[in-house]
Design a protein around this motif. Sequence first.
Motif, mmCIF file in Angstrom:
data_model
loop_
_atom_site.group_PDB
_atom_site.id
_atom_site.type_symbol
_atom_site.label_atom_id
_atom_site.label_comp_id
_atom_site.label_asym_id
_atom_site.label_seq_id
_atom_site.Cartn_x
_atom_site.Cartn_y
_atom_site.Cartn_z
ATOM 1 N N MET A 1 0.852 -1.192 0.000
ATOM 2 C CA MET A 1 0.000 0.000 0.000
ATOM 3 C C MET A 1 0.889 1.244 0.000
ATOM 4 O O MET A 1 1.665 1.469 0.920
ATOM 5 N N ASN A 2 0.782 2.000 -1.034
ATOM 6 C CA ASN A 2 1.564 3.231 -1.026
ATOM 7 C C ASN A 2 0.854 4.326 -0.237
ATOM 8 O O ASN A 2 -0.334 4.208 0.085
ATOM 9 N N THR A 3 1.606 5.391 0.068
ATOM 10 C CA THR A 3 1.085 6.426 0.947
ATOM 11 C C THR A 3 -0.123 7.124 0.323
ATOM 12 O O THR A 3 -1.083 7.465 1.016
ATOM 13 N N GLN A 6 -3.094 5.063 0.843
ATOM 14 C CA GLN A 6 -3.481 5.134 2.252
ATOM 15 C C GLN A 6 -4.269 6.414 2.539
ATOM 16 O O GLN A 6 -5.295 6.382 3.214
ATOM 17 N N GLU A 7 -3.761 7.501 1.994
ATOM 18 C CA GLU A 7 -4.448 8.773 2.230
ATOM 19 C C GLU A 7 -5.828 8.785 1.606
ATOM 20 O O GLU A 7 -6.767 9.349 2.168
ATOM 21 N N GLU A 10 -8.078 6.764 3.798
ATOM 22 C CA GLU A 10 -8.391 7.503 5.022
ATOM 23 C C GLU A 10 -9.381 8.638 4.760
ATOM 24 O O GLU A 10 -10.302 8.860 5.555
ATOM 25 N N TYR A 12 -11.610 8.668 2.487
ATOM 26 C CA TYR A 12 -12.925 8.036 2.323
ATOM 27 C C TYR A 12 -13.545 7.713 3.678
ATOM 28 O O TYR A 12 -14.704 8.029 3.946
ATOM 29 N N LEU A 13 -12.740 7.109 4.555
ATOM 30 C CA LEU A 13 -13.254 6.701 5.865
ATOM 31 C C LEU A 13 -13.634 7.903 6.736
ATOM 32 O O LEU A 13 -14.516 7.800 7.573
ATOM 33 N N ARG A 14 -12.964 9.000 6.519
ATOM 34 C CA ARG A 14 -13.291 10.213 7.280
ATOM 35 C C ARG A 14 -14.393 11.023 6.612
ATOM 36 O O ARG A 14 -14.677 12.143 7.020
ATOM 37 N N TYR A 42 -8.039 -1.408 7.113
ATOM 38 C CA TYR A 42 -7.737 -0.055 7.587
ATOM 39 C C TYR A 42 -8.755 0.389 8.631
ATOM 40 O O TYR A 42 -8.407 0.946 9.676
#
Lengths: 242, 197
Positions: A1-3, A6-7, A10, A12-14, A42
């Motif tokens: 998983m590249n950064t 990941q962002e 995140e 999406y989840l936020r 995640y």
Amino acid sequence: MNTGNQEHIEAYLRRELSSEETVAFEKRMEEDAAFKQEVELYQKLVAGIQVQGRNDLKKELQSLENEIAQNERYTITLQPRHLLRIAVVVILLIIPLYIFYSREDNLFDQYFLPYDNYVASVERGASDLDAYQEAFQAYEVANYSQATQLFASLNAEQQAQEGVIFYWGLSHLALKESKSAINKLKQVLELSGDFQVQAKWYLALAYIQENKKEEARLLLEELVKSGRFQNQKARELLQKLS
Amino acid sequence: MSTQKRIDEKKLIESLKRGDKQYFNAFYKAGRKEFLSWAKRQYKISKEDAIDIYQNASILLYEKIVDNQVDHLKSSLKTYFYGIAKNLISRYFREGQKEIDHQDNLQEHWMYQNQNEDENSQEVRKLIQDQLSKLGEPCQSILKLFYFENLSMNLIAQRLDYKSAGVAKTQKSRCMQQLKKEVTTQMQLKLNSNSGK
């Protein structure tokens, strides 16, 4: 998983993606099982960290609680159950004191005998007595409360007589009115008359009644030394006091 | 009087969002006695259980505050708190459970998956907890500050002495990656050992 990935997850989840981006993101999850798994992992990691934070906070509150409990230990709050405990302690303290005092009482009762009347001989059954004679008669028949009243009704000259003061004091002593008894018997001692030695003995008993052991001891020692009235009993009593 | 109380609650909310627990602890101490006697009088809950519930309600309040859910309360924070506590108490009587359910998830600004609790997800959760506790510093702190305390990268940088929010953010990403790697490795190991049986 590249950064970058990941962002994106995140964000999406936020719930920080725009509605178009969200639709695209969810479409990709449906199509790409590996990506979906990654998003779900995640989420679990985030939830895990939050649960950990929760557990840490719980520990902090528990130590805060211990602090409070510690402080409570030093503050006396009078709640009913505490009152009960205090009452129990007080009672437990009182019991030995009570036993102690009642023993003093016993000593007094063991040793107190009224002194015979040698002052005014009263014929039994005699009528038309004056107050003076009546007082001594009351004393003789052990009617001590009447005796004290009658002694108190005498005139000043009579009340100053050593014999009157002595028997008056004894009447009080017999009634266990030890303070009044002490007062009268001390007056007798000051007069240094016929009843001096006897007065010492009875005064000692009055002090025992009042639990003034030291005063009683001094008087008894004097009696023992003088070898006179109630010498033997004084010695005994002295031993029991110490 | 009530104005004074408002100010205190406002201070509590503001300070907690900055990661300062001082007013939160004071709030805990100040309300404790009243809560315990209320729980005893109203519900006949033992002191021990009432303390547990009081703590868990405090934790939930904490989470609501840092999750910006109490910014526009119409009631006082105290009333809000008692609402949380009543929910915990009714579950306590219904299910005999005092603890916060892991499904009382968590901060609302996060999307959580529908947790179908099977044995597998329980196992994964335990595995994540284990790996988290094995994680060193600064990762433990930085992850907690960001995901639980909900602090901004600016505040985290200040707290942990990073040069800038950007540095803190990069560090946080690395920590997340590390955690993910450890967890994945452990899951793989577990999978292999299970299939090897």
